[in-house]
Design a protein around this motif. Structure first.
Motif, PDB file in Angstrom:
ATOM      1  N   ASP A   1       1.227  -1.500  -0.436  1.00 31.60           N
ATOM      2  CA  ASP A   1       0.072   0.209   0.311  1.00 31.60           C
ATOM      3  C   ASP A   1       0.767   1.251  -0.034  1.00 31.60           C
ATOM      4  O   ASP A   1       0.337   2.374  -0.332  1.00 31.60           O
ATOM      5  CB  ASP A   1      -0.800   0.001   1.457  1.00 31.60           C
ATOM      6  N   ILE A   2       2.149   1.049   0.412  1.00 32.07           N
ATOM      7  CA  ILE A   2       3.061   2.388   0.476  1.00 32.07           C
ATOM      8  C   ILE A   2       3.916   2.067   0.201  1.00 32.07           C
ATOM      9  O   ILE A   2       5.293   0.745   0.376  1.00 32.07           O
ATOM     10  CB  ILE A   2       2.706   2.956   2.044  1.00 32.07           C
TER      11      ILE A   2
ATOM     12  N   MET B   1      -1.737  -1.171  -6.955  1.00 33.23           N
ATOM     13  CA  MET B   1      -2.157   0.519  -6.489  1.00 33.23           C
ATOM     14  C   MET B   1      -3.086   0.857  -7.312  1.00 33.23           C
ATOM     15  O   MET B   1      -4.481   1.303  -6.953  1.00 33.23           O
ATOM     16  CB  MET B   1      -1.728   0.884  -6.300  1.00 33.23           C
ATOM     17  N   LYS B   2      -3.280   0.968  -8.629  1.00 28.55           N
ATOM     18  CA  LYS B   2      -4.316   0.958  -9.811  1.00 28.55           C
ATOM     19  C   LYS B   2      -5.645   0.533  -9.419  1.00 28.55           C
ATOM     20  O   LYS B   2      -6.885   0.490  -9.231  1.00 28.55           O
ATOM     21  CB  LYS B   2      -4.356   0.948 -10.834  1.00 28.55           C
TER      22      LYS B   2
ATOM     23  N   GLN C   1      -6.980   0.924  -6.217  1.00 31.77           N
ATOM     24  CA  GLN C   1      -7.888   2.480  -6.007  1.00 31.77           C
ATOM     25  C   GLN C   1      -6.884   2.809  -4.346  1.00 31.77           C
ATOM     26  O   GLN C   1      -7.724   3.855  -3.888  1.00 31.77           O
ATOM     27  CB  GLN C   1      -8.726   2.470  -6.846  1.00 31.77           C
ATOM     28  N   TYR C   2      -5.776   2.654  -4.725  1.00 27.22           N
ATOM     29  CA  TYR C   2      -5.241   3.431  -3.007  1.00 27.22           C
ATOM     30  C   TYR C   2      -3.340   3.005  -2.861  1.00 27.22           C
ATOM     31  O   TYR C   2      -3.106   1.684  -3.295  1.00 27.22           O
ATOM     32  CB  TYR C   2      -5.964   2.778  -2.167  1.00 27.22           C
ATOM     33  N   GLY C   3      -2.824   3.583  -2.735  1.00 28.18           N
ATOM     34  CA  GLY C   3      -1.497   3.807  -2.648  1.00 28.18           C
ATOM     35  C   GLY C   3      -1.393   5.010  -1.947  1.00 28.18           C
ATOM     36  O   GLY C   3      -0.977   6.304  -2.081  1.00 28.18           O
ATOM     37  N   ARG C   4       0.215   5.173  -1.115  1.00 28.42           N
ATOM     38  CA  ARG C   4       0.395   5.834  -0.636  1.00 28.42           C
ATOM     39  C   ARG C   4       2.424   6.583  -1.344  1.00 28.42           C
ATOM     40  O   ARG C   4       2.878   4.916  -1.320  1.00 28.42           O
ATOM     41  CB  ARG C   4       0.470   6.248   0.562  1.00 28.42           C
ATOM     42  N   VAL C   5       2.725   7.374  -2.356  1.00 31.32           N
ATOM     43  CA  VAL C   5       3.744   7.317  -2.073  1.00 31.32           C
ATOM     44  C   VAL C   5       4.917   8.245  -1.105  1.00 31.32           C
ATOM     45  O   VAL C   5       4.352   9.514  -1.109  1.00 31.32           O
ATOM     46  CB  VAL C   5       4.009   7.184  -3.788  1.00 31.32           C
TER      47      VAL C   5
ATOM     48  N   TYR D   1      -5.126   8.000  -9.346  1.00 31.39           N
ATOM     49  CA  TYR D   1      -6.001   5.974  -8.886  1.00 31.39           C
ATOM     50  C   TYR D   1      -5.585   5.981  -7.270  1.00 31.39           C
ATOM     51  O   TYR D   1      -5.415   5.655  -6.877  1.00 31.39           O
ATOM     52  CB  TYR D   1      -4.963   5.170  -9.538  1.00 31.39           C
ATOM     53  N   ASN D   2      -6.296   7.757  -6.967  1.00 32.23           N
ATOM     54  CA  ASN D   2      -6.399   7.519  -5.374  1.00 32.23           C
ATOM     55  C   ASN D   2      -4.755   7.419  -5.201  1.00 32.23           C
ATOM     56  O   ASN D   2      -4.638   6.495  -3.794  1.00 32.23           O
ATOM     57  CB  ASN D   2      -7.485   7.153  -4.772  1.00 32.23           C
TER      58      ASN D   2
END
Length: 252
Positions: free
Chosen positions: A82-83, A132-133, A136-140, A179-180
């Protein structure tokens, strides 16, 4: 959407990376501790978090194939990532005595840091992007520096690569926002102390403390707490930003 999930910390075996990994672990995240050379230190970080919630995986993050293999192993153990925290530092220490002067610099010096900063970040993002796409969630979170705002010591190749990282960060934020997926950068000052700043003299730290608004030197934990925030659902409205954590030494 996940408020807590799985985080990949590149260069997570020592210094700032180890502190970031441990703080994510304390908050209940599953942590992939990436390392390249420091296997023993990576194992210690995993033991500190707990083997049920962390794993150490070796990979040279400049190598796309190794990054893909690392992500594949991590997903098998913990599920989708996720991250991402792009923290790895390649062959550099903050020693003004060994920093090359302008006349001695080569393009190879610059390219080594550009590969360690930009190429490695591109590799990690591309490796996790399909999931992630899909989710529809991700943190970089990319780790930068305040030196490109205030180059107290001209660490030419390192600072130039980190300056490029802010452009990289904002372009990624613009494209991946659909993609959030948020993409931010956290820039510290000289941290007291990490492996990279171990060669820094007490006089330099004293000078920095005296020049900062808070009259103190920034510690790795100060920066790590901001990284953990940016990895959380609470940061959902923040993207494309460079957050400077240096006790007010530089101000935007």
């Amino acid at each position: 959407m996940k408020k807590q999930g799985t985080v990949l910390v590149t260069g997570g075996s020592r210094g700032l990376g180890a502190v970031i990994a441990k703080q994510f672990g304390e908050k209940g995240y599953q942590v992939i501790v990436n390392y390249f050379k420091s296997e023993q230190k990576a194992s210690q970080v995993v033991e500190g978090i707990g083997k049920d919630h962390a794993v150490a995986i070796k990979a040279d993050v400049r190598d796309k194939q190794q990054v893909e293999m690392m992500v594949e192993k991590a997903v098998k153990q913990f599920g989708p990532i996720d991250i991402i925290v792009n923290n790895a530092l390649i062959n550099f220490e903050f020693n003004p005595l060994t920093q090359g002067k302008v006349e001695d610099l080569t393009w190879e010096n610059y390219n080594e840091q550009l590969e360690g900063t930009i190429q490695s970040s591109l590799n990690t993002i591309q490796a996790v992007l399909p999931e992630m796409k899909k989710n529809q969630y991700g943190r970089v979170i990319n780790i930068g520096t305040n030196l490109f705002q205030n180059p107290v010591v001209p660490y030419h190749q390192y600072t130039t690569a980190k300056a490029a990282l802010i452009g990289f960060t904002r372009n990624m934020a613009k494209e991946l926002g659909a993609y959030n997926i948020t993409v931010n950068m956290v820039s510290g000052g000289l941290l007291e102390k990490t492996d990279a700043s171990a060669v820094t003299t007490p006089e330099v730290f004293e000078m920095i403390a005296a020049s900062s608004a808070l009259n103190r030197v920034t510690e790795p934990a100060d920066l790590a707490e901001v990284v953990v925030f940016l990895g959380s659902e609470s940061s959902r409205g923040v993207t494309g930003q460079n957050i400077v954590v240096d006790s007010g030494l530089t101000m935007n």
